[in-house]
Write an enzyme that holds these catalytic residues in place. Structure first.
Site, short mmCIF file in Angstrom:
data_model
loop_
_atom_site.label_atom_id
_atom_site.label_comp_id
_atom_site.label_asym_id
_atom_site.label_seq_id
_atom_site.Cartn_x
_atom_site.Cartn_y
_atom_site.Cartn_z
N HIS A 26 3.35 -1.73 -1.11
CA HIS A 26 4.02 -1.64 -2.43
C HIS A 26 5.43 -1.06 -2.33
O HIS A 26 6.19 -1.11 -3.30
CB HIS A 26 3.20 -0.77 -3.39
CG HIS A 26 1.87 -1.33 -3.76
ND1 HIS A 26 1.73 -2.57 -4.36
CD2 HIS A 26 0.61 -0.85 -3.61
CE1 HIS A 26 0.44 -2.80 -4.57
NE2 HIS A 26 -0.27 -1.78 -4.11
N HIS A 60 -4.41 -5.96 -3.93
CA HIS A 60 -3.23 -5.86 -4.80
C HIS A 60 -2.05 -6.64 -4.23
O HIS A 60 -1.88 -6.72 -3.02
CB HIS A 60 -2.83 -4.38 -4.95
CG HIS A 60 -3.95 -3.52 -5.45
ND1 HIS A 60 -4.80 -2.83 -4.61
CD2 HIS A 60 -4.37 -3.27 -6.72
CE1 HIS A 60 -5.70 -2.18 -5.33
NE2 HIS A 60 -5.47 -2.43 -6.61
C1 6XA Z 1 -2.98 2.55 -9.10
C2 6XA Z 1 -3.61 1.70 -8.05
C3 6XA Z 1 -2.81 1.64 -6.81
C4 6XA Z 1 -3.33 0.57 -5.89
C5 6XA Z 1 -3.06 0.90 -4.49
C6 6XA Z 1 -3.50 -0.16 -3.54
N1 6XA Z 1 -2.90 3.92 -8.77
N2 6XA Z 1 -2.63 -1.07 -3.19
O1 6XA Z 1 -4.59 -0.23 -3.03
O2 6XA Z 1 -2.88 -2.00 -2.30
ZN ZN Z 2 -4.78 -2.44 -2.58
#
Ligand code: 6XA
Ligand code: ZN
Length: 347
Positions: free
Chosen positions: A165, A203
């Site tokens: 991210h 995600h």
């Molecule tokens: C919100 C969720 C964050 C997702 C993190 C994740 N706090 N990204 O696993 O791949």
């Molecule tokens: Zn994730």
């Protein structure tokens, strides 16, 4: 297979993230990686290594120097505001959305924290910078290992916090430095003219997409929960194809929450066809196992045994491959699921 594990990961031990109006315990914990290490003791699918020193010059070609300088000093600045802050994680609370300026770096710490982040779910603490740097070193070393003449052809950057991210100049989604992007850049600089990043975390890998969106030398492919309902919400739609020289070098395959293993596997095949069409010389797999049926924050339904098959399928590309560790929060099962991918690949 070489497994570069981050010796500093546990220096990042976040306490709380903002969720539905309250601070809740953070899902992204050191225990996740401990379970992978324990499973690797039981099933030694590769050789464990610690990374060498981080290549800061390469880091600065992927992330904006002013962002890196901010991260390096953020904790010190936080403590300087009030010594009692040492007991608290840093979380942003104000962001420059549409119409605000991004070109002027504010002097105020909270404002700069907002400028360089996109959520209040990514706590930063005293050890975060060292932990993130250790992971970046793992990713770069893993990339260099698979290109070495007598190298293993496959390597794993076993690290946390995750990376996919994190964008050129922002953190979020538990990520500070984009390990998959750093591995891809290291592969490019190591002599591969074309590299693919395949993101199979639940995600969307918004940071990786953004870093390479205008480049035609790195294909980014992500299959993930549909951003209309799933985090990170504001990127990851099927109509995002890249821009300028990167036109056609981004593919998003969003799937509805609740997607089963069969549909997910069919979509993975589509992703792999796109990778093959691009004809890269190496591939980076952003490996999240939050696609697991028991994951507490995700809504796909892969079973542990499916991950063996995922590994086998990825090996079918026949390319030098770097895995980076991304999400996966069913803590007790993370080890089995990750090592299943590696074992499936190695078989
Ligand atoms: C919100 C969720 C964050 C997702 C993190 C994740 N706090 N990204 O696993 O791949
Ligand atoms: Zn994730």
């Amino acid at each position: 297979m070489l497994i570069f594990h981050n010796p500093d990961h546990a220096l990042h031990q976040p306490r709380q993230e903002m969720f539905r109006g309250r601070l809740v315990p953070c899902h992204e914990s050191p225990a996740r990686l401990h379970h992978v290490m324990a499973e690797l003791q039981r099933r030694p699918v590769g050789t464990l290594r610690e990374p060498g020193p981080l290549d800061d010059a390469l880091l600065r070609r992927v992330h904006a120097p002013r962002y890196l300088d901010f991260l390096a000093k953020a904790w010190e600045e936080w403590i300087a505001l009030d010594a009692a802050n040492a007991e608290l994680d840093v979380l942003p609370s104000v962001w420059p959305v549409r119409g605000f300026r991004h070109d002027v770096e504010p002097a105020n710490f909270a404002a700069r924290l907002g400028l360089y982040s996109f959520d209040a779910g990514t706590p930063l603490m005293g050890g975060s910078w060292a932990a993130a740097r250790g992971g970046a070193a793992c990713a770069i070393d893993a990339a260099r290992a698979v290109l070495a003449p007598e190298g293993p052809r496959v390597a794993f950057a076993l690290t946390r916090p995750p990376g996919h991210h994190a964008g050129p100049d922002f953190f979020g989604g538990y990520c500070f430095l984009n390990n998959a992007a750093l591995a891809a850049q290291a592969l490019r600089e190591g002599g591969c003219t074309r590299v693919a990043v395949l993101d199979i975390d639940y995600h969307h890998g918004n940071g990786t997409q953004t870093i390479f969106y205008g480049r035609g030398d790195v294909l980014t492919v992500s299959l993930h929960g549909d951003p209309r309902t799933e985090y990170p919400f504001f990127l990851g739609h099927a109509d995002e194809h890249g821009e300028g020289e990167g036109q056609g070098a981004n593919l998003n395959l969003p799937l509805p929450a609740g997607t089963d293993a069969i549909t997910w596997r069919r979509t993975l095949d589509q992703a792999l066809e796109a990778v093959t069409r691009f004809a890269p010389q190496a591939v980076v797999v952003a490996l999240g196992v939050d696609t697991f049926e028991g994951d507490p924050i995700s809504k796909f339904a892969l079973g542990s045994a499916d991950y063996l098959e995922v590994g086998r399928t990825l090996a079918g590309l026949g390319l030098p491959t770097v895995f980076t560790m991304e999400g996966g929060y069913a803590v007790a099962e993370v080890g089995v699921n990750v090592v299943n991918v590696l074992e499936g690949f190695a078989r």
